[in-house]
Design a protein around this motif. Sequence first.
Motif, PDB file in Angstrom:
ATOM      1  N   SER A  76       0.854  -1.189   0.000  1.00 26.98           N
ATOM      2  CA  SER A  76       0.000   0.000   0.000  1.00 26.98           C
ATOM      3  C   SER A  76       0.886   1.235   0.000  1.00 26.98           C
ATOM      4  O   SER A  76       1.977   1.238   0.580  1.00 26.98           O
ATOM      5  CB  SER A  76      -0.890  -0.018   1.243  1.00 26.98           C
ATOM      6  OG  SER A  76      -1.550   1.210   1.441  1.00 26.98           O
ATOM      7  N   ASN A  77       0.421   2.303  -0.651  1.00 24.89           N
ATOM      8  CA  ASN A  77       1.234   3.505  -0.740  1.00 24.89           C
ATOM      9  C   ASN A  77       0.336   4.739  -0.794  1.00 24.89           C
ATOM     10  O   ASN A  77      -0.732   4.715  -1.386  1.00 24.89           O
ATOM     11  CB  ASN A  77       2.118   3.462  -1.998  1.00 24.89           C
ATOM     12  CG  ASN A  77       3.055   4.644  -2.104  1.00 24.89           C
ATOM     13  OD1 ASN A  77       2.699   5.699  -2.620  1.00 24.89           O
ATOM     14  ND2 ASN A  77       4.276   4.474  -1.614  1.00 24.89           N
ATOM     15  N   GLU A  78       0.814   5.798  -0.160  1.00 28.27           N
ATOM     16  CA  GLU A  78       0.173   7.110  -0.299  1.00 28.27           C
ATOM     17  C   GLU A  78       1.221   8.103  -0.763  1.00 28.27           C
ATOM     18  O   GLU A  78       2.279   8.233  -0.142  1.00 28.27           O
ATOM     19  CB  GLU A  78      -0.426   7.595   1.016  1.00 28.27           C
ATOM     20  CG  GLU A  78      -1.053   8.968   0.898  1.00 28.27           C
ATOM     21  CD  GLU A  78      -1.674   9.463   2.189  1.00 28.27           C
ATOM     22  OE1 GLU A  78      -2.080  10.643   2.227  1.00 28.27           O
ATOM     23  OE2 GLU A  78      -1.745   8.685   3.158  1.00 28.27           O
ATOM     24  N   GLN A  79       0.969   8.753  -1.869  1.00 26.26           N
ATOM     25  CA  GLN A  79       1.858   9.822  -2.326  1.00 26.26           C
ATOM     26  C   GLN A  79       1.076  11.126  -2.285  1.00 26.26           C
ATOM     27  O   GLN A  79      -0.011  11.238  -2.845  1.00 26.26           O
ATOM     28  CB  GLN A  79       2.397   9.530  -3.733  1.00 26.26           C
ATOM     29  CG  GLN A  79       1.375   8.928  -4.679  1.00 26.26           C
ATOM     30  CD  GLN A  79       1.460   9.477  -6.069  1.00 26.26           C
ATOM     31  OE1 GLN A  79       1.720  10.660  -6.265  1.00 26.26           O
ATOM     32  NE2 GLN A  79       1.226   8.632  -7.038  1.00 26.26           N
ATOM     33  N   ARG A  80       1.634  12.067  -1.591  1.00 28.95           N
ATOM     34  CA  ARG A  80       0.909  13.316  -1.351  1.00 28.95           C
ATOM     35  C   ARG A  80       0.751  14.141  -2.629  1.00 28.95           C
ATOM     36  O   ARG A  80      -0.112  15.001  -2.724  1.00 28.95           O
ATOM     37  CB  ARG A  80       1.621  14.115  -0.267  1.00 28.95           C
ATOM     38  CG  ARG A  80       1.551  13.421   1.096  1.00 28.95           C
ATOM     39  CD  ARG A  80       2.207  14.249   2.190  1.00 28.95           C
ATOM     40  NE  ARG A  80       2.014  13.638   3.497  1.00 28.95           N
ATOM     41  CZ  ARG A  80       2.858  12.770   4.052  1.00 28.95           C
ATOM     42  NH1 ARG A  80       3.943  12.394   3.399  1.00 28.95           N
ATOM     43  NH2 ARG A  80       2.620  12.268   5.254  1.00 28.95           N
ATOM     44  N   GLU A  81       1.585  13.880  -3.643  1.00 24.63           N
ATOM     45  CA  GLU A  81       1.468  14.614  -4.899  1.00 24.63           C
ATOM     46  C   GLU A  81       0.235  14.197  -5.699  1.00 24.63           C
ATOM     47  O   GLU A  81      -0.198  14.912  -6.605  1.00 24.63           O
ATOM     48  CB  GLU A  81       2.712  14.390  -5.764  1.00 24.63           C
ATOM     49  CG  GLU A  81       4.000  14.875  -5.144  1.00 24.63           C
ATOM     50  CD  GLU A  81       4.637  13.813  -4.257  1.00 24.63           C
ATOM     51  OE1 GLU A  81       3.991  12.771  -4.001  1.00 24.63           O
ATOM     52  OE2 GLU A  81       5.778  14.028  -3.818  1.00 24.63           O
ATOM     53  N   LYS A  82      -0.309  13.031  -5.398  1.00 22.62           N
ATOM     54  CA  LYS A  82      -1.484  12.494  -6.120  1.00 22.62           C
ATOM     55  C   LYS A  82      -1.219  12.483  -7.638  1.00 22.62           C
ATOM     56  O   LYS A  82      -2.050  12.899  -8.440  1.00 22.62           O
ATOM     57  CB  LYS A  82      -2.741  13.305  -5.794  1.00 22.62           C
ATOM     58  CG  LYS A  82      -3.115  13.292  -4.311  1.00 22.62           C
ATOM     59  CD  LYS A  82      -4.384  14.090  -4.056  1.00 22.62           C
ATOM     60  CE  LYS A  82      -4.835  14.003  -2.609  1.00 22.62           C
ATOM     61  NZ  LYS A  82      -3.927  14.686  -1.678  1.00 22.62           N
ATOM     62  N   ASN A  83      -0.075  11.949  -8.001  1.00 20.87           N
ATOM     63  CA  ASN A  83       0.409  11.948  -9.375  1.00 20.87           C
ATOM     64  C   ASN A  83       0.179  10.567  -9.988  1.00 20.87           C
ATOM     65  O   ASN A  83       0.762   9.581  -9.544  1.00 20.87           O
ATOM     66  CB  ASN A  83       1.904  12.308  -9.381  1.00 20.87           C
ATOM     67  CG  ASN A  83       2.475  12.429 -10.770  1.00 20.87           C
ATOM     68  OD1 ASN A  83       2.250  11.580 -11.620  1.00 20.87           O
ATOM     69  ND2 ASN A  83       3.240  13.489 -11.000  1.00 20.87           N
ATOM     70  N   LEU A  84      -0.652  10.495 -11.041  1.00 23.13           N
ATOM     71  CA  LEU A  84      -0.984   9.200 -11.624  1.00 23.13           C
ATOM     72  C   LEU A  84       0.191   8.589 -12.389  1.00 23.13           C
ATOM     73  O   LEU A  84       0.310   7.359 -12.456  1.00 23.13           O
ATOM     74  CB  LEU A  84      -2.205   9.332 -12.538  1.00 23.13           C
ATOM     75  CG  LEU A  84      -3.534   9.559 -11.805  1.00 23.13           C
ATOM     76  CD1 LEU A  84      -4.646   9.875 -12.787  1.00 23.13           C
ATOM     77  CD2 LEU A  84      -3.906   8.323 -10.970  1.00 23.13           C
ATOM     78  N   LYS A  85       1.063   9.414 -12.960  1.00 23.39           N
ATOM     79  CA  LYS A  85       2.256   8.869 -13.618  1.00 23.39           C
ATOM     80  C   LYS A  85       3.148   8.178 -12.597  1.00 23.39           C
ATOM     81  O   LYS A  85       3.675   7.074 -12.840  1.00 23.39           O
ATOM     82  CB  LYS A  85       3.024   9.980 -14.329  1.00 23.39           C
ATOM     83  CG  LYS A  85       4.238   9.474 -15.088  1.00 23.39           C
ATOM     84  CD  LYS A  85       4.942  10.600 -15.829  1.00 23.39           C
ATOM     85  CE  LYS A  85       6.175  10.075 -16.574  1.00 23.39           C
ATOM     86  NZ  LYS A  85       6.892  11.161 -17.280  1.00 23.39           N
TER      87      LYS A  85
END
Length: 264
Positions: A216-225
């Motif tokens: 599981s991962n959360e990236q705060r940039e919310k970047n689909l690439k």
Amino acid sequence: MTTDRPVRIGVQVQPQHALYPDIRDTVRALEDLGVDVVFNWDHFYPLSGEPEGLHYESWTMLAAIAEQTERVELGALVNCNSYRNADLQADMARTIDHISAKGGTGRFIFGTGSGWFEKDYNAYGYEFGTVGSRLDALAESLPRIEARWAQLNPAPTRDIPVLIGGGGERKTLRLVAKHADIWHSFADPETLKHKISVLKDWCEKEDRDFSEIELSNEQREKNLKLADELHATGVTLFTIGISGPDYPLEQVRDWVRWRDEING
């Protein structure tokens, strides 16, 4: 790295800067949008914005979400082990598991961690200790929680999935290898590759099949690439955080569409 697991989308509805009816309406909208998991967090004060702003407690809200919803899984991202007796945590998790079952299998995910937000500890009278002492306490609690689940009557409706967050290589990832069904991180793709290698080493030492653990991962940039790169590394549960007072949903729609494209 390939996996047979489908991509899933989790949304952390941060319980801050909004009154409960807005949170309840947001959860309803998220289930209607088709997200897979609804999370909150286990804190007593906001983590961003006005430090003394509106805020609610995690577990009581999770019980309400379990009753309100029909399909989504739910849990805290993550529970703070320091705030409640281990056996009580197990019983609360089992109870929410049953509330969420609606005559079938429960939907509760037991997300947990060692705690870090010192303001919570000081304001509510918990001993803050050190990073090491809090991780040691989590290591002591997890076997107690698992043992209590085996004793409770009625038993949980399923083997409650355990999610552990964090990337510490000496203690946290060992706990993941021993206890977790889901490992949550904020790592970028290159860091994640390294952490996965460490986790695989711990799995080998603990006689655990690494493939049993969902990434599981959360990236705060919310970047689909960037999400594509993380997926190629093995991540299948992607989490987006949204905060009050507005709880914006447009990016959630984008991520749900992306999930559906990936899953075909």
